[in-house]
Design a protein around this motif. Structure first.
Motif, short mmCIF file in Angstrom:
data_model
loop_
_atom_site.label_atom_id
_atom_site.label_comp_id
_atom_site.label_asym_id
_atom_site.label_seq_id
_atom_site.Cartn_x
_atom_site.Cartn_y
_atom_site.Cartn_z
N ILE A 1 0.85 -1.20 0.00
CA ILE A 1 0.00 0.00 0.00
C ILE A 1 0.88 1.24 0.00
O ILE A 1 1.80 1.35 0.81
CB ILE A 1 -0.92 0.03 1.25
N LYS A 2 0.60 2.19 -0.91
CA LYS A 2 1.32 3.45 -0.95
C LYS A 2 0.54 4.48 -0.13
O LYS A 2 -0.57 4.86 -0.48
CB LYS A 2 1.48 3.94 -2.39
N ILE A 3 1.14 4.90 0.97
CA ILE A 3 0.49 5.88 1.85
C ILE A 3 0.62 7.26 1.25
O ILE A 3 1.70 7.67 0.81
CB ILE A 3 1.13 5.84 3.26
N MET A 4 -0.49 8.01 1.24
CA MET A 4 -0.49 9.34 0.66
C MET A 4 -0.73 10.42 1.71
O MET A 4 -0.27 11.53 1.56
CB MET A 4 -1.53 9.40 -0.45
N LYS A 5 -1.46 10.09 2.77
CA LYS A 5 -1.74 11.09 3.80
C LYS A 5 -1.78 10.41 5.16
O LYS A 5 -2.43 9.38 5.33
CB LYS A 5 -3.08 11.77 3.51
N LEU A 6 -1.07 10.99 6.11
CA LEU A 6 -1.01 10.46 7.47
C LEU A 6 -1.45 11.52 8.47
O LEU A 6 -1.22 12.72 8.25
CB LEU A 6 0.43 10.05 7.83
N LYS A 7 -2.03 11.07 9.58
CA LYS A 7 -2.36 11.97 10.68
C LYS A 7 -1.85 11.33 11.96
O LYS A 7 -2.14 10.16 12.24
CB LYS A 7 -3.87 12.20 10.77
N LEU A 8 -1.07 12.10 12.73
CA LEU A 8 -0.53 11.58 13.98
C LEU A 8 -1.66 11.25 14.94
O LEU A 8 -2.55 12.06 15.18
CB LEU A 8 0.42 12.60 14.61
N PHE A 9 -1.64 10.03 15.47
CA PHE A 9 -2.63 9.58 16.45
C PHE A 9 -2.09 9.68 17.86
O PHE A 9 -2.79 10.04 18.79
CB PHE A 9 -3.06 8.15 16.13
N GLY A 10 -0.81 9.35 18.05
CA GLY A 10 -0.22 9.45 19.37
C GLY A 10 1.17 8.86 19.43
O GLY A 10 1.60 8.13 18.54
N ASP B 1 17.01 -11.16 24.97
CA ASP B 1 17.21 -9.72 25.20
C ASP B 1 15.87 -9.00 25.16
O ASP B 1 14.98 -9.35 24.38
CB ASP B 1 18.13 -9.13 24.13
N GLU B 2 15.74 -7.98 25.99
CA GLU B 2 14.53 -7.16 25.99
C GLU B 2 14.86 -5.78 25.45
O GLU B 2 15.98 -5.28 25.63
CB GLU B 2 13.97 -7.03 27.41
N TYR B 3 13.90 -5.19 24.78
CA TYR B 3 14.05 -3.81 24.33
C TYR B 3 12.74 -3.08 24.54
O TYR B 3 11.69 -3.69 24.65
CB TYR B 3 14.55 -3.73 22.88
N HIS B 4 12.84 -1.78 24.64
CA HIS B 4 11.68 -0.95 24.96
C HIS B 4 11.46 0.07 23.84
O HIS B 4 12.07 1.12 23.80
CB HIS B 4 11.96 -0.22 26.27
N PRO B 5 10.59 -0.26 22.90
CA PRO B 5 10.34 0.68 21.80
C PRO B 5 9.43 1.83 22.21
O PRO B 5 8.74 1.78 23.21
CB PRO B 5 9.65 -0.20 20.75
N VAL B 6 9.47 2.86 21.40
CA VAL B 6 8.52 3.95 21.48
C VAL B 6 7.64 3.81 20.24
O VAL B 6 8.14 3.68 19.13
CB VAL B 6 9.24 5.32 21.47
N ALA B 7 6.34 3.79 20.43
CA ALA B 7 5.40 3.65 19.31
C ALA B 7 4.90 5.02 18.91
O ALA B 7 4.32 5.75 19.72
CB ALA B 7 4.24 2.75 19.72
N ILE B 8 5.13 5.37 17.66
CA ILE B 8 4.60 6.61 17.09
C ILE B 8 3.53 6.15 16.11
O ILE B 8 3.83 5.54 15.08
CB ILE B 8 5.70 7.42 16.39
N VAL B 9 2.27 6.41 16.46
CA VAL B 9 1.14 5.83 15.74
C VAL B 9 0.47 6.88 14.85
O VAL B 9 0.15 7.97 15.31
CB VAL B 9 0.11 5.24 16.73
N TYR B 10 0.27 6.51 13.60
CA TYR B 10 -0.40 7.36 12.63
C TYR B 10 -1.67 6.67 12.14
O TYR B 10 -1.74 5.45 12.09
CB TYR B 10 0.49 7.63 11.42
N VAL B 11 -2.63 7.48 11.73
CA VAL B 11 -3.80 6.99 11.03
C VAL B 11 -3.62 7.39 9.57
O VAL B 11 -3.30 8.55 9.27
CB VAL B 11 -5.10 7.61 11.60
N CYS B 12 -3.78 6.44 8.68
CA CYS B 12 -3.67 6.72 7.26
C CYS B 12 -5.05 7.07 6.73
O CYS B 12 -5.98 6.28 6.85
CB CYS B 12 -3.12 5.49 6.52
N THR B 13 -5.18 8.26 6.17
CA THR B 13 -6.48 8.70 5.68
C THR B 13 -6.60 8.66 4.16
O THR B 13 -7.69 8.79 3.63
CB THR B 13 -6.79 10.13 6.18
N GLU B 14 -5.46 8.50 3.47
CA GLU B 14 -5.48 8.35 2.02
C GLU B 14 -4.36 7.41 1.61
O GLU B 14 -3.23 7.55 2.08
CB GLU B 14 -5.28 9.69 1.32
N TYR B 15 -4.67 6.47 0.74
CA TYR B 15 -3.66 5.53 0.26
C TYR B 15 -4.00 5.12 -1.16
O TYR B 15 -5.08 5.38 -1.67
CB TYR B 15 -3.58 4.29 1.18
N ASP B 16 -3.04 4.46 -1.80
CA ASP B 16 -3.23 3.98 -3.15
C ASP B 16 -2.80 2.52 -3.22
O ASP B 16 -1.84 2.11 -2.58
CB ASP B 16 -2.39 4.82 -4.13
#
Length: 123
Positions: free
Chosen positions: A36-45, A61-76
């Motif tokens: 999927i080609k993302i065309m428009k994103l909006k930051l969710f949190g 091993d353990e690791y602690h990620p940071v999740a940057i979540v977007y909502v895709c509102t337009e795609y192709d």
């Protein structure tokens, strides 16, 4: 959403490459993983915390990620998972989520559904 065949459903994600923005990263990963080609994103949190700690099965091993979540509102395009990664992918309605889903992701999708309902009800 996508998953390794027979595994738990999640959303596409991954690590930034050098000189890549977060938006460029998610656009690249979604295209590589599910076609999927993302065309428009909006930051969710932006999220961190104990529920995101991951463990590498082989090393422990353990690791602690940071999740940057977007909502895709337009795609192709249409979902076409990369065959050599044994990935399956599909869209789900927010009120018809699969049973086998990463709990953190499920909670955020329920939160998104609540926000969308509030927006819809305010019109």
């Amino acid at each position: 959403m996508s998953r390794n065949v027979g595994g738990t459903w999640t959303i596409p994600g991954g690590a930034l490459q050098l000189n890549e923005s977060v938006e460029e990263c998610i656009t690249r990963i979604v295209l590589e993983d599910i076609g999927i080609k993302i065309m428009k994103l909006k930051l969710f949190g932006v999220y961190s915390g104990k529920e995101l700690i991951n463990r590498v099965e082989v090393s422990g091993d353990e690791y602690h990620p940071v999740a940057i979540v977007y909502v895709c509102t337009e795609y192709d395009g249409e979902i076409t998972p990369e065959n050599n990664q044994a990935i399956e992918a599909q869209f789900f309605k927010l009120n018809q989520l699969p049973e086998q889903i990463v709990p953190f992701i499920k909670n955020k999708l329920v939160e998104l559904k609540g926000q969308l309902t509030k927006i819809k009800d305010s019109y």
